[in-house]
Write a protein that holds these residues in place. Structure first.
Motif, PDB file in Angstrom:
ATOM      1  N   LEU A 172       0.824  -1.210   0.000  1.00 45.53           N
ATOM      2  CA  LEU A 172       0.000   0.000   0.000  1.00 45.53           C
ATOM      3  C   LEU A 172       0.860   1.262   0.000  1.00 45.53           C
ATOM      4  O   LEU A 172       0.533   2.256  -0.646  1.00 45.53           O
ATOM      5  CB  LEU A 172      -0.922   0.004   1.214  1.00 45.53           C
ATOM      6  N   GLU A 173       1.954   1.216   0.731  1.00 50.34           N
ATOM      7  CA  GLU A 173       2.856   2.372   0.799  1.00 50.34           C
ATOM      8  C   GLU A 173       3.418   2.696  -0.585  1.00 50.34           C
ATOM      9  O   GLU A 173       3.449   3.860  -1.000  1.00 50.34           O
ATOM     10  CB  GLU A 173       3.991   2.078   1.779  1.00 50.34           C
ATOM     11  N   MET A 174       3.850   1.674  -1.308  1.00 47.49           N
ATOM     12  CA  MET A 174       4.395   1.892  -2.641  1.00 47.49           C
ATOM     13  C   MET A 174       3.305   2.362  -3.613  1.00 47.49           C
ATOM     14  O   MET A 174       3.524   3.260  -4.429  1.00 47.49           O
ATOM     15  CB  MET A 174       5.048   0.613  -3.164  1.00 47.49           C
ATOM     16  N   GLY A 175       2.117   1.762  -3.520  1.00 49.51           N
ATOM     17  CA  GLY A 175       1.020   2.194  -4.382  1.00 49.51           C
ATOM     18  C   GLY A 175       0.626   3.632  -4.130  1.00 49.51           C
ATOM     19  O   GLY A 175       0.382   4.405  -5.068  1.00 49.51           O
ATOM     20  N   GLU A 176       0.587   4.021  -2.863  1.00 48.58           N
ATOM     21  CA  GLU A 176       0.244   5.399  -2.520  1.00 48.58           C
ATOM     22  C   GLU A 176       1.285   6.379  -3.056  1.00 48.58           C
ATOM     23  O   GLU A 176       0.950   7.428  -3.615  1.00 48.58           O
ATOM     24  CB  GLU A 176       0.140   5.542  -1.001  1.00 48.58           C
TER      25      GLU A 176
ATOM     26  N   ALA B  71      -0.260   1.746 -10.192  1.00 49.59           N
ATOM     27  CA  ALA B  71      -0.344   1.574  -8.742  1.00 49.59           C
ATOM     28  C   ALA B  71      -0.932   0.205  -8.391  1.00 49.59           C
ATOM     29  O   ALA B  71      -0.438  -0.479  -7.491  1.00 49.59           O
ATOM     30  CB  ALA B  71      -1.193   2.686  -8.128  1.00 49.59           C
ATOM     31  N   GLU B  72      -1.981  -0.201  -9.095  1.00 47.74           N
ATOM     32  CA  GLU B  72      -2.594  -1.504  -8.835  1.00 47.74           C
ATOM     33  C   GLU B  72      -1.618  -2.638  -9.131  1.00 47.74           C
ATOM     34  O   GLU B  72      -1.525  -3.607  -8.370  1.00 47.74           O
ATOM     35  CB  GLU B  72      -3.865  -1.658  -9.672  1.00 47.74           C
ATOM     36  N   GLU B  73      -0.896  -2.527 -10.224  1.00 37.97           N
ATOM     37  CA  GLU B  73       0.071  -3.567 -10.587  1.00 37.97           C
ATOM     38  C   GLU B  73       1.199  -3.658  -9.558  1.00 37.97           C
ATOM     39  O   GLU B  73       1.666  -4.748  -9.219  1.00 37.97           O
ATOM     40  CB  GLU B  73       0.648  -3.264 -11.969  1.00 37.97           C
ATOM     41  N   THR B  74       1.618  -2.506  -9.038  1.00 39.63           N
ATOM     42  CA  THR B  74       2.672  -2.494  -8.022  1.00 39.63           C
ATOM     43  C   THR B  74       2.216  -3.203  -6.750  1.00 39.63           C
ATOM     44  O   THR B  74       2.950  -4.025  -6.178  1.00 39.63           O
ATOM     45  CB  THR B  74       3.071  -1.040  -7.701  1.00 39.63           C
ATOM     46  N   VAL B  75       1.004  -2.895  -6.293  1.00 42.14           N
ATOM     47  CA  VAL B  75       0.463  -3.542  -5.095  1.00 42.14           C
ATOM     48  C   VAL B  75       0.364  -5.051  -5.316  1.00 42.14           C
ATOM     49  O   VAL B  75       0.719  -5.859  -4.449  1.00 42.14           O
ATOM     50  CB  VAL B  75      -0.903  -2.947  -4.725  1.00 42.14           C
TER      51      VAL B  75
ATOM     52  N   GLY C 112       4.555 -13.561  -0.754  1.00 47.65           N
ATOM     53  CA  GLY C 112       3.964 -14.844  -0.430  1.00 47.65           C
ATOM     54  C   GLY C 112       2.475 -14.961  -0.521  1.00 47.65           C
ATOM     55  O   GLY C 112       1.909 -15.983  -0.132  1.00 47.65           O
ATOM     56  N   ALA C 113       1.789 -13.944  -1.005  1.00 48.35           N
ATOM     57  CA  ALA C 113       0.331 -14.026  -1.117  1.00 48.35           C
ATOM     58  C   ALA C 113      -0.057 -15.052  -2.175  1.00 48.35           C
ATOM     59  O   ALA C 113       0.598 -15.185  -3.208  1.00 48.35           O
ATOM     60  CB  ALA C 113      -0.245 -12.668  -1.477  1.00 48.35           C
ATOM     61  N   SER C 114      -1.127 -15.790  -1.893  1.00 48.23           N
ATOM     62  CA  SER C 114      -1.630 -16.766  -2.861  1.00 48.23           C
ATOM     63  C   SER C 114      -2.726 -16.173  -3.737  1.00 48.23           C
ATOM     64  O   SER C 114      -3.020 -16.707  -4.805  1.00 48.23           O
ATOM     65  CB  SER C 114      -2.166 -18.001  -2.135  1.00 48.23           C
ATOM     66  N   ALA C 115      -3.347 -15.101  -3.286  1.00 46.52           N
ATOM     67  CA  ALA C 115      -4.378 -14.413  -4.069  1.00 46.52           C
ATOM     68  C   ALA C 115      -4.406 -12.952  -3.646  1.00 46.52           C
ATOM     69  O   ALA C 115      -4.274 -12.638  -2.455  1.00 46.52           O
ATOM     70  CB  ALA C 115      -5.748 -15.054  -3.859  1.00 46.52           C
ATOM     71  N   VAL C 116      -4.574 -12.074  -4.612  1.00 46.26           N
ATOM     72  CA  VAL C 116      -4.584 -10.638  -4.324  1.00 46.26           C
ATOM     73  C   VAL C 116      -5.678  -9.974  -5.139  1.00 46.26           C
ATOM     74  O   VAL C 116      -5.789 -10.212  -6.342  1.00 46.26           O
ATOM     75  CB  VAL C 116      -3.223  -9.971  -4.663  1.00 46.26           C
ATOM     76  N   ASP C 117      -6.488  -9.166  -4.484  1.00 43.88           N
ATOM     77  CA  ASP C 117      -7.491  -8.337  -5.162  1.00 43.88           C
ATOM     78  C   ASP C 117      -7.251  -6.895  -4.737  1.00 43.88           C
ATOM     79  O   ASP C 117      -7.266  -6.586  -3.536  1.00 43.88           O
ATOM     80  CB  ASP C 117      -8.912  -8.763  -4.773  1.00 43.88           C
ATOM     81  N   VAL C 118      -7.053  -6.037  -5.701  1.00 44.42           N
ATOM     82  CA  VAL C 118      -6.772  -4.636  -5.390  1.00 44.42           C
ATOM     83  C   VAL C 118      -7.568  -3.733  -6.321  1.00 44.42           C
ATOM     84  O   VAL C 118      -7.707  -4.021  -7.515  1.00 44.42           O
ATOM     85  CB  VAL C 118      -5.252  -4.332  -5.507  1.00 44.42           C
ATOM     86  N   ILE C 119      -8.092  -2.672  -5.758  1.00 44.22           N
ATOM     87  CA  ILE C 119      -8.767  -1.653  -6.551  1.00 44.22           C
ATOM     88  C   ILE C 119      -8.275  -0.296  -6.069  1.00 44.22           C
ATOM     89  O   ILE C 119      -8.155  -0.065  -4.854  1.00 44.22           O
ATOM     90  CB  ILE C 119     -10.305  -1.748  -6.435  1.00 44.22           C
ATOM     91  N   ALA C 120      -7.962   0.565  -7.006  1.00 44.86           N
ATOM     92  CA  ALA C 120      -7.453   1.890  -6.666  1.00 44.86           C
ATOM     93  C   ALA C 120      -8.215   2.950  -7.448  1.00 44.86           C
ATOM     94  O   ALA C 120      -8.533   2.759  -8.624  1.00 44.86           O
ATOM     95  CB  ALA C 120      -5.957   1.987  -6.972  1.00 44.86           C
ATOM     96  N   ILE C 121      -8.552   4.021  -6.763  1.00 46.32           N
ATOM     97  CA  ILE C 121      -9.018   5.228  -7.421  1.00 46.32           C
ATOM     98  C   ILE C 121      -8.101   6.346  -6.953  1.00 46.32           C
ATOM     99  O   ILE C 121      -7.137   6.100  -6.221  1.00 46.32           O
ATOM    100  CB  ILE C 121     -10.498   5.540  -7.120  1.00 46.32           C
ATOM    101  N   LEU C 122      -8.378   7.552  -7.350  1.00 45.62           N
ATOM    102  CA  LEU C 122      -7.433   8.626  -7.084  1.00 45.62           C
ATOM    103  C   LEU C 122      -7.239   8.889  -5.589  1.00 45.62           C
ATOM    104  O   LEU C 122      -6.172   9.316  -5.168  1.00 45.62           O
ATOM    105  CB  LEU C 122      -7.904   9.908  -7.776  1.00 45.62           C
ATOM    106  N   SER C 123      -8.251   8.620  -4.773  1.00 45.26           N
ATOM    107  CA  SER C 123      -8.166   8.960  -3.354  1.00 45.26           C
ATOM    108  C   SER C 123      -8.124   7.750  -2.430  1.00 45.26           C
ATOM    109  O   SER C 123      -7.980   7.920  -1.220  1.00 45.26           O
ATOM    110  CB  SER C 123      -9.361   9.840  -2.953  1.00 45.26           C
ATOM    111  N   THR C 124      -8.243   6.539  -2.966  1.00 39.72           N
ATOM    112  CA  THR C 124      -8.320   5.357  -2.108  1.00 39.72           C
ATOM    113  C   THR C 124      -7.695   4.140  -2.783  1.00 39.72           C
ATOM    114  O   THR C 124      -7.840   3.968  -3.998  1.00 39.72           O
ATOM    115  CB  THR C 124      -9.786   5.019  -1.762  1.00 39.72           C
ATOM    116  N   ILE C 125      -7.013   3.321  -1.984  1.00 34.43           N
ATOM    117  CA  ILE C 125      -6.523   2.012  -2.440  1.00 34.43           C
ATOM    118  C   ILE C 125      -7.056   0.962  -1.467  1.00 34.43           C
ATOM    119  O   ILE C 125      -6.894   1.102  -0.253  1.00 34.43           O
ATOM    120  CB  ILE C 125      -4.989   1.937  -2.480  1.00 34.43           C
ATOM    121  N   ILE C 126      -7.700  -0.059  -1.990  1.00 30.89           N
ATOM    122  CA  ILE C 126      -8.216  -1.153  -1.169  1.00 30.89           C
ATOM    123  C   ILE C 126      -7.606  -2.449  -1.684  1.00 30.89           C
ATOM    124  O   ILE C 126      -7.657  -2.735  -2.875  1.00 30.89           O
ATOM    125  CB  ILE C 126      -9.755  -1.243  -1.243  1.00 30.89           C
ATOM    126  N   VAL C 127      -7.027  -3.233  -0.769  1.00 35.50           N
ATOM    127  CA  VAL C 127      -6.390  -4.486  -1.169  1.00 35.50           C
ATOM    128  C   VAL C 127      -6.794  -5.603  -0.205  1.00 35.50           C
ATOM    129  O   VAL C 127      -6.891  -5.392   1.005  1.00 35.50           O
ATOM    130  CB  VAL C 127      -4.846  -4.358  -1.205  1.00 35.50           C
TER     131      VAL C 127
END
Length: 281
Positions: free
Chosen positions: A27-31, A43-47, A55-70
């Motif tokens: 999240l820090e890098m995406g921000e 940003a999404e690809e970086t997260v 080590g994550a086995s599955a990742v779902d991330v969505i980013a807009i200009l003011s928020t990143i949710i992973v």
């Protein structure tokens, strides 16, 4: 993306990085990428890549200009985290390139949370534009545009050259003061719209006053030179970039923000012109 590291028995990638830390680092890098003016997709690809690398086995991330949710799954345990971005208006391509490079190194080296934050702080410090460079850049920009938009209808004459030089010099001097004001307002965390209105109002009052005090100069050209330092051209370009890339919501967000900034700029100069013109009439 199916690349992943093997977790140890405690459910961490290594002794110094927990799954919570891995999500925090991502999240820090995406921000940081979004704050530097990077694309939403970048940003999404970086997260994604950082979470998988840790080590994550599955990742779902969505980013807009003011928020990143992973949401990332580590060893059967899902971790969801949200990052709210309060500052997303700057564009620093040099800093963006460094954070892209750091993100790749994180995926390769898997450093600890503390080490990642240390490297990020070093990038922020090394790419900070000094006050002198900022002011000099503002002055040169104002001088150049004030002269560029001069009246060449009668052809190039020595009188015209002298007038252009005068307009450019005056615009540069005003840009010096406006640059200092802008940097001060930036340090006080003043709202972007209010900040631009204040800067443009002061710039309009100063340009009109100079035009009245020195009749041989052109107040409109001086204002044009100063206004080019605050016109949200890059922000509007980034808005269309995001929309063409498929991130419609973020693109519309950026476009609306740029339009509001443009209205604040126009309002600041309009109020200054009406006020000073009425007093001096």
């Amino acid at each position: 993306m199916e690349e992943q590291s093997v977790l140890n028995e405690s459910g961490t990638v290594c002794d110094t990085v927990t799954p919570e830390d891995a999500v925090f680092i991502a999240l820090e890098m995406g921000e940081n990428i979004l704050k530097c003016g990077g694309e939403i997709s970048r940003a999404e690809e970086t997260v994604n890549r950082i979470c998988y690398a840790y080590g994550a086995s599955a990742v779902d991330v969505i980013a807009i200009l003011s928020t990143i949710i992973v949401t990332a799954e580590f060893g059967g345990v899902s971790i969801t985290s949200t990052r709210r971005l309060s500052d997303y208006g700057s564009n620093n391509l040099g800093r963006l390139a460094k954070f892209n490079d750091l993100s790749r190194k994180i995926c390769e080296e898997l450093p600890s949370k503390a080490e990642c934050l240390k490297r990020a702080d070093n990038i922020m410090g090394s790419t900070q534009v000094s006050l002198a460079r900022y002011v000099i850049g503002s002055m040169l920009t104002s001088m150049g545009f004030a002269m560029f938009f001069g009246d060449f209808g009668a052809g190039v004459t020595w009188g015209l050259i002298g007038g252009l030089a005068l307009d450019g010099a005056l615009s540069g001097v005003l840009a010096l003061f406006l640059g200092l004001i802008a940097r001060y307002l930036s340090g006080t965390k003043t709202n972007s719209v209010i900040s631009k209105f204040i800067i443009c109002f002061i710039g309009g009052v100063m340009a009109m006053s100079v035009g009245i005090a020195i009749p041989t100069c052109h107040a409109d050209k001086i204002m044009i030179g100063n206004i080019m330092n605050v016109v949200p051209g890059v922000a509007m370009t980034n808005a269309f970039r995001d929309m063409l890339g498929g991130d419609i919501m973020s693109g519309v967000f950026r476009l609306c923000s740029a339009i509001i900034d443009a209205v604040a700029i126009a309002a600041g100069y309009a109020v200054a012109i009406l006020l000073v013109g009425g007093i001096m009439a």
